[in-house]
Design an enzyme around this catalytic site. Structure first.
Site, short mmCIF file in Angstrom:
data_model
loop_
_atom_site.label_atom_id
_atom_site.label_comp_id
_atom_site.label_asym_id
_atom_site.label_seq_id
_atom_site.Cartn_x
_atom_site.Cartn_y
_atom_site.Cartn_z
N LYS A 72 -34.95 42.99 -5.23
CA LYS A 72 -33.54 42.87 -4.83
C LYS A 72 -32.88 41.70 -5.57
O LYS A 72 -33.43 40.61 -5.63
CB LYS A 72 -33.43 42.65 -3.33
CG LYS A 72 -32.02 42.77 -2.77
CD LYS A 72 -32.06 42.75 -1.24
CE LYS A 72 -30.70 43.06 -0.63
NZ LYS A 72 -29.72 42.02 -0.90
N THR A 84 0.84 -1.21 0.00
CA THR A 84 0.00 0.00 0.00
C THR A 84 0.87 1.25 0.00
O THR A 84 0.54 2.26 -0.62
CB THR A 84 -0.90 0.01 1.25
OG1 THR A 84 -1.86 -1.03 1.13
CG2 THR A 84 -1.62 1.35 1.40
N SER A 105 -34.34 38.19 -2.46
CA SER A 105 -34.87 38.32 -1.11
C SER A 105 -36.30 37.80 -1.04
O SER A 105 -37.06 37.91 -2.00
CB SER A 105 -34.83 39.78 -0.67
OG SER A 105 -35.48 39.95 0.57
#
Length: 465
Positions: free
Chosen positions: A325, A142, A319
């Protein structure tokens, strides 16, 4: 057909689903590491890299006479299928795991072994015929397989980020040309400074990206050095003396990446400095693009009580309470990716520092963090380009009015009327709400023809007295 098959390991017997290509070692890992919920198959570059490493190892072992042709050919065929995208769903170990990546390596060994057994006409789990460790993992550990695959996988992943960065850079270049004639006031410390063009401002962002692309190419070169053949700690135990050089050469051919064998495999097995370097560059990229997004949010702020110099494309209602917005949501999401990348860099730094003696056991979290940073930056750069930068427009008339009314124009006249006069003009312009041009003419400091030349956009935004 039985739903489960029995397999054995050091801890004893366990039952694996009969249709699974993975085996008992993978089963243990799935049970042991219910951490992130993300399997290693979430990073297909890593699975592809593992398949190439295993194929290079098998081919080398055949050439050196350590693996018989029948077993080796089946392993190679299985590896090629996986490299092309097959069986990735069988790589089920969690990306965050203990054991220095052993579970990932064993998951690969088992999937390859069981697919190879099928090709040989045998049942999954018939390891007396072809074994995940004895055959698939021959001449390997590994500790050289995992870091080699991780480095190779990183080499596969980085070009996507380079492409996304290049595409965004060209989008900024296009905008710089579009805005080349748009005069505005530059700012230092958020205060009015001297004139520039909006094109110059956007070209700056392109140059910043170009610099980071160069730094990223430098960092990825370090990832091309691998320790394959070092096995457990870099001494090459259980390998043929020719194995390391030949396996890396084959891996280079298979992957198309110019990999090179480390000069000192013991050092390479324990040192994670290349990952720290790469992560530092990713952090640099994230920090700089986040700064660009801060600028875009600030320059587009308003529209009535902010800077209002540019307009970002409207992407969503902003918003649930304020009608009309629209928020700068694309730069905001890129900012958040940048924050994450900075956090990932800290994780990688601590994981690299946490290594002990001949091995760093924390490469799985390094892998997870590196791949997250790369993938999320690719998404961020692509989103910023497509959903923001390409659609930016300039408020030309508003900017021209601002420049004409700015006391900052007095700075451009310093060499011609002197600092004291320029200071007086700037103070009166602000106090009396009058233009610099009007006051200079009123005081007779420069004639009108010369003043027109001195306040021409070219004179205001390029060197020259």
């Amino acid at each position: 057909m039985a739903k489960f098959r029995s397999e054995h390991d050091l801890l004893g017997e366990a039952f694996v689903p009969s249709e699974a290509y993975w085996g008992i070692h993978t089963l243990r890992a799935v049970e042991n590491f219910p951490i992130s919920g993300l399997p290693i198959s979430s990073y297909p570059e890593l699975i592809r890299a593992l398949a190439y490493v295993k194929e290079a190892a098998a081919t080398t072992n055949i050439e050196l006479g350590h693996l018989d042709q029948a077993h080796g050919a089946a392993i190679i065929r299985a590896c090629r299928e996986i490299a092309e995208g097959a069986l990735h769903e069988q790589f089920v170990v969690d990306v965050i795991q203990g054991g220095a990546g052993t579970s990932t390596n064993m998951n690969a060994n088992e999937v390859i072994a069981n697919r190879a057994l099928e090709m040989l006409g045998r049942e999954k789990g018939d390891y007396e015929v072809l074994h995940p460790i004895n055959h698939v993992n021959m001449s390997q550990s590994t500790n050289d397989v995992y870091p080699t695959a991780l480095r190779l996988a990183t080499c596969f992943a980085i070009p996507k980020l380079l492409t996304a960065m290049s595409d965004l850079r060209h989008a900024f270049i296009d905008k710089s040309k579009e805005f080349d004639d748009v005069l505005k006031i530059g700012r230092t410390q958020l205060q009015d400074a001297v004139p520039m063009t909006l094109g110059q401002e956007f070209l700056t962002y392109a140059v910043m990206l170009e610099e980071d692309e160069a730094r990223l190419r430098e960092a990825i070169d370090l990832m091309r050095e691998v320790n394959l053949g070092g096995t457990a700690i870099g001494t090459g135990i259980n390998t043929d003396v020719k194995y390391a050089t030949r396996s890396v050469a084959l891996l280079r051919e298979l992957s198309g990446v110019e990999l090179r064998l480390s000069d000192n495999l013991i050092e390479a097995t324990q040192d994670c400095g290349a990952f720290v370097q790469l992560s530092g560059v990713l952090k640099r990229i994230a920090v700089k693009i986040s700064k660009v997004c801060n600028d875009l949010r600030l320059l587009s702020s308003g529209p009535q009580s902010g800077f209002n110099e540019i307009n970002l494309p409207a992407r969503a209602a902003g918003s649930s309470i304020m009608p009309g917005k629209v928020n700068p949501i694309i730069p905001e999401v890129v900012n958040q990716v940048a924050f994450e990348v900075v956090g990932n860099d800290i994780t990688i730094t601590m994981a690299a520092e946490g290594g002990q003696l001949q091995l760093n056991a924390f490469e799985p979290i390094i892998a997870h963090s590196i791949f997250k940073s790369i993938e999320h930056l690719v998404g961020a750069f692509t989103t910023l380009r497509m959903h923001c930068v390409e659609g930016i427009t300039a408020n030309r008339e508003f900017l021209l009015e601002r420049v004409s009314a700015s006391a900052g124009l007095a700075t451009a006249l310093n060499p011609h009327i002197g600092y004291e006069n320029a200071t007086l003009i700037a103070k009166r312009a602000l106090a009396e709400n009058r233009s610099v041009k009007e006051l200079v003419l009123e005081l007779g400091l420069v004639n009108e023809a010369d003043l027109e030349r001195l306040l021409h956009p070219i004179s205001l935004t390029t060197p020259g007295i």
